[in-house]
Design a protein around this motif. Structure first.
Motif: not given
Length: 430
Positions: A212-227
């Motif tokens: 989970l931390p790894r997947n969320l990390f890559f999600y944040f990096v690939d989506n630099p602006l999210v709610t």
């Protein structure tokens, strides 16, 4: 290609480039194009109206109605002119009404940010609506368009009048879109082509304490602006908001711990920071992201007028694309992104094939067409390009075999025959 295009954007150049423009178009394929929203968040204490178009709409009046309902959460009196128009007004009248409602807001400056505009057809109704909005837009208002598709019409006429500016085609990958800072910051290198790994200050992050931390990390990096709502919808759609919030903060803290463990100053370095309802990249670290480099190379190739420059940029993109995005992670958002990047990679291969064809390097062109077909085997134009190279090389039997392969594929997948253009090419061999 649209012009003028801003190719290097800092805070100051952003303001200078966008000042006095009625519309700001954020160029598709710029991986960090959403980061421009953070400029508005920093510049406006109020007056930013954000609307993300829904996935399904039943027409202009439907999605504009959604816009009115959304804006009323922050501006209660918004939409009086639209209320009188939406039921039976023309596209132009609805556009004029939207401009009038923006003008009626008691704000010194208004920015209407329309996100994912490609979810609606870019047809004649859209053209009439948008032309009316832009023509009627008051001086205090700006329209910002974020879309994965950018068509010539209706934008080109307004670009030529210098009332629309295109942003997001910068070629720099460090510091996102911001100018370099004078003080040194920790460097975070992220590589998402292939299985995915991250390097903090030169040392690979080897343990994530779970998927989970790894997947969320890559999600944040690939989506630099999210709610927060977008994050919860992706990762914890079945949890209550309270439970999702708890899991989210624990997971986010684990990401901070993993990044900071490799920075030898004892400080904590968060990947993201919260600003006005959005999670945006933290200014405490400098990111380098291979997917961003790939997309920027593709942007440059599309914009390049010189064939040699275009070739070098295509080769750069092909070199970066080591393997499919985060393979073999099976999450919906990963698979959607993987398919998008695979299509872009195929376009780079096709672009190289066409350049080599123009150079008369038919064997090399054939190689690129063959590689592209491994990524998008359903593309008839690529099969046709390969057939042409076989014909140029005097390999007629291989050209017939390529046609037969296409014929079987189209029949099995779509129940169709090859197009008349491809059939005519086959007939040249008889």
């Amino acid at each position: 290609m649209l012009s003028p295009v801003v190719t290097s954007v800092s805070f100051d150049s952003f303001r200078a480039s966008s000042e006095g423009k009625k519309v700001i178009l954020l160029y598709p394929w710029a991986n960090h194009r959403n980061i421009f929203l953070s400029y508005f968040l920093n510049d406006l204490s109020e007056g930013l109206l954000y609307y993300r178009l829904p996935e399904r709409t039943s027409g202009l009046a439907h999605w504009v109605r959604g816009l009115v309902d959304e804006v009323r959460f922050v501006e209660a009196g918004f939409g009086q002119a639209l209320e009188n128009t939406l039921a039976d007004g023309t596209a132009s009248e609805i556009g004029e009404a939207l401009a009038a409602d923006l003008d009626a807001l008691e704000l010194e400056r208004v920015v209407l940010y329309l996100d994912e505009l490609d979810r609606i057809p870019q047809d004649e109704v859209f053209r009439q609506f948008m032309n009316a909005v832009i023509a009627s837009l008051p001086d205090k208002a700006q329209l910002v368009i974020n879309s994965r598709l950018l068509t010539y019409d209706p934008w080109i006429s307004w670009v030529n009048r210098d009332e629309v500016v295109v942003l997001g085609t910068e070629h720099r990958s460090s510091n996102l879109l911001f100018a370099k800072e004078s003080n040194l910051k920790p460097q975070l290198e992220v590589y998402a082509f292939g299985r995915g790994h991250a390097v903090s200050n030169g040392r690979e992050i080897s343990s994530w304490d779970g998927a989970l931390p790894r997947n969320l990390f890559f999600y944040f990096v690939d989506n630099p602006l999210v709610t927060r709502d977008q994050i919860f919808e992706i990762f914890w759609p079945k949890l209550s908001v309270r439970d999702a919030t708890n899991v989210f903060h624990v997971t986010k803290r684990k990401i901070t711990e993993r990044i900071s463990a490799y920075v030898d100053d004892g400080n904590n370095y968060e990947l993201t920071t919260y600003s006005t309802g959005f999670y945006v990249p933290s200014g405490k670290i400098v990111r380098h992201y291979d997917v961003a480099d790939f997309e920027q190379a593709m942007e440059g190739a599309l914009l390049a007028d010189d064939a040699r420059e275009r070739e070098l940029l295509y080769l750069r993109a092909i070199e970066i694309y080591k393997a499919p995005f985060l393979h073999p992670v099976r999450l919906p958002w990963v698979e959607a992104r993987r398919n998008q990047l695979k299509s872009m990679y195929a376009e780079a291969l096709i672009g190289m094939a066409r350049l080599k064809t123009d150079q008369g390097a038919w064997e090399e062109a054939l190689g690129y067409y063959a590689r592209a077909l491994k990524e998008v085997p359903q593309r008839e134009d690529i099969h046709r390009g390969a057939m042409k190279m076989y014909i140029n090389l005097g390999r007629d039997a291989d050209a017939r075999q390529q046609y037969a392969l296409l014929e079987r594929l189209l029949k099995r997948k779509l129940g169709l025959k090859p197009s008349g253009e491809t059939q005519a090419l086959l007939e040249q061999l008889n």
